[in-house]
Design a protein around this motif. Structure first.
Motif, mmCIF file in Angstrom:
data_model
loop_
_atom_site.group_PDB
_atom_site.id
_atom_site.type_symbol
_atom_site.label_atom_id
_atom_site.label_comp_id
_atom_site.label_asym_id
_atom_site.label_seq_id
_atom_site.Cartn_x
_atom_site.Cartn_y
_atom_site.Cartn_z
ATOM 1 N N GLY A 30 4.579 19.482 44.801
ATOM 2 C CA GLY A 30 5.041 20.829 45.112
ATOM 3 C C GLY A 30 6.316 20.796 45.936
ATOM 4 O O GLY A 30 6.493 19.928 46.787
ATOM 5 N N TYR A 31 7.196 21.729 45.676
ATOM 6 C CA TYR A 31 8.440 21.859 46.437
ATOM 7 C C TYR A 31 8.748 23.335 46.624
ATOM 8 O O TYR A 31 8.650 24.117 45.682
ATOM 9 C CB TYR A 31 9.605 21.178 45.708
ATOM 10 N N THR A 32 9.106 23.713 47.858
ATOM 11 C CA THR A 32 9.489 25.088 48.177
ATOM 12 C C THR A 32 10.757 25.059 48.998
ATOM 13 O O THR A 32 10.899 24.235 49.904
ATOM 14 C CB THR A 32 8.383 25.788 49.004
ATOM 15 N N SER A 33 11.674 25.951 48.679
ATOM 16 C CA SER A 33 12.903 26.086 49.452
ATOM 17 C C SER A 33 13.225 27.567 49.574
ATOM 18 O O SER A 33 13.196 28.291 48.589
ATOM 19 C CB SER A 33 14.051 25.351 48.759
ATOM 20 N N ASP A 34 13.515 28.018 50.807
ATOM 21 C CA ASP A 34 13.908 29.415 50.974
ATOM 22 C C ASP A 34 14.914 29.532 52.123
ATOM 23 O O ASP A 34 14.935 28.723 53.038
ATOM 24 C CB ASP A 34 12.710 30.336 51.192
ATOM 25 N N THR A 35 15.737 30.548 52.017
ATOM 26 C CA THR A 35 16.733 30.868 53.038
ATOM 27 C C THR A 35 16.632 32.354 53.332
ATOM 28 O O THR A 35 16.566 33.162 52.417
ATOM 29 C CB THR A 35 18.152 30.529 52.543
ATOM 30 N N ARG A 36 16.611 32.705 54.624
ATOM 31 C CA ARG A 36 16.540 34.113 55.001
ATOM 32 C C ARG A 36 17.387 34.319 56.257
ATOM 33 O O ARG A 36 17.695 33.378 56.970
ATOM 34 C CB ARG A 36 15.103 34.556 55.212
ATOM 35 N N THR A 37 17.722 35.548 56.524
ATOM 36 C CA THR A 37 18.517 35.884 57.696
ATOM 37 C C THR A 37 17.615 36.514 58.741
ATOM 38 O O THR A 37 16.862 37.445 58.457
ATOM 39 C CB THR A 37 19.653 36.856 57.318
ATOM 40 N N ASN A 45 14.404 26.747 55.101
ATOM 41 C CA ASN A 45 13.115 26.055 55.109
ATOM 42 C C ASN A 45 12.952 25.285 53.808
ATOM 43 O O ASN A 45 13.161 25.835 52.720
ATOM 44 C CB ASN A 45 11.970 27.061 55.275
ATOM 45 N N ASN A 46 12.589 23.998 53.902
ATOM 46 C CA ASN A 46 12.305 23.150 52.746
ATOM 47 C C ASN A 46 10.959 22.474 52.961
ATOM 48 O O ASN A 46 10.697 21.944 54.044
ATOM 49 C CB ASN A 46 13.379 22.072 52.577
#
Length: 192
Positions: A30-37, A45-46
């Motif tokens: 599993g892999y998750t990557s997200d970017t937020r302000t 976050n990775n």
């Protein structure tokens, strides 16, 4: 990026419909990557996780084996950064109930030991925390036999209980997870 996530989801494999006396090998990636302000800062976050399993089908419906999970995550906000590494080692017991020649339902109980190492970088200061605990979980799933031993596995969550106790009189965490409908996993299977 979406194509990569679909490929990773399809890369999850397990051998759920094996014959009595056979060895069961499975795993997931599993892999998750997200970017937020958040305010004026960007938060990145990775997360990555690899979970192999090996078992033995001692009866037409029952399989017992060992499982592991290795994960890491990194969250960065401005000059601050947090890194988490997790390890789980345990055992599982699976009961498979064939519904017909194409479909089978299975439920899996897994339990074992888990550890976590956290590093926090706040400017020039680095802090490290280590903890360990136990986990137990129940996951129901559906197996679809596609042909020649190949199949697909589907689950939409399960039940879980986790504990983590940190060293040096650190905090203690306990969690109960009921995530039916909040998670969706698909796997590819091959029966040897």
């Amino acid at each position: 990026m979406k194509k990569m996530l679909v490929v990773l989801a399809l890369a999850m494999f397990s051998f759920a419909n094996a014959q009595k006396g056979s060895v069961l090998v499975m795993g997931s990636i599993g892999y998750t990557s997200d970017t937020r302000t958040l305010g004026n800062n960007e938060v990145k976050n990775n997360e990555f996780e690899f979970s192999p399993k090996v078992g033995y089908q001692f009866h037409q419906n029952w399989t017992v084996g060992g499982e592991a999970s290795f994960g890491s995550s990194k969250t960065k906000q401005g000059t601050n950064e947090e890194r988490f590494n997790t390890t789980k080692l345990g055992a599982f017991l699976r009961y498979t109930m064939p519904l017909n020649q194409t479909f089978a339902f299975y439920a899996e109980l897994g339990a074992g030991f888990q550890s976590e190492k956290d590093k926090t970088y706040t400017g020039p200061i680095t802090t490290t925390a280590k903890g360990d605990g136990l986990y137990v979980g129940i996951t129901p799933a559906l197996f679809i036999d596609m042909k020649k031993g190949f199949g697909l596995n589907f689950n939409i969550g399960g039940l879980g209980y986790n504990t983590i106790n940190y060293d040096n009189n650190g905090p203690e965490f306990k969690s109960f997870d009921f995530n039916f409908g909040k998670a969706f996993n698909i796997g590819v299977s091959k029966n040897f």
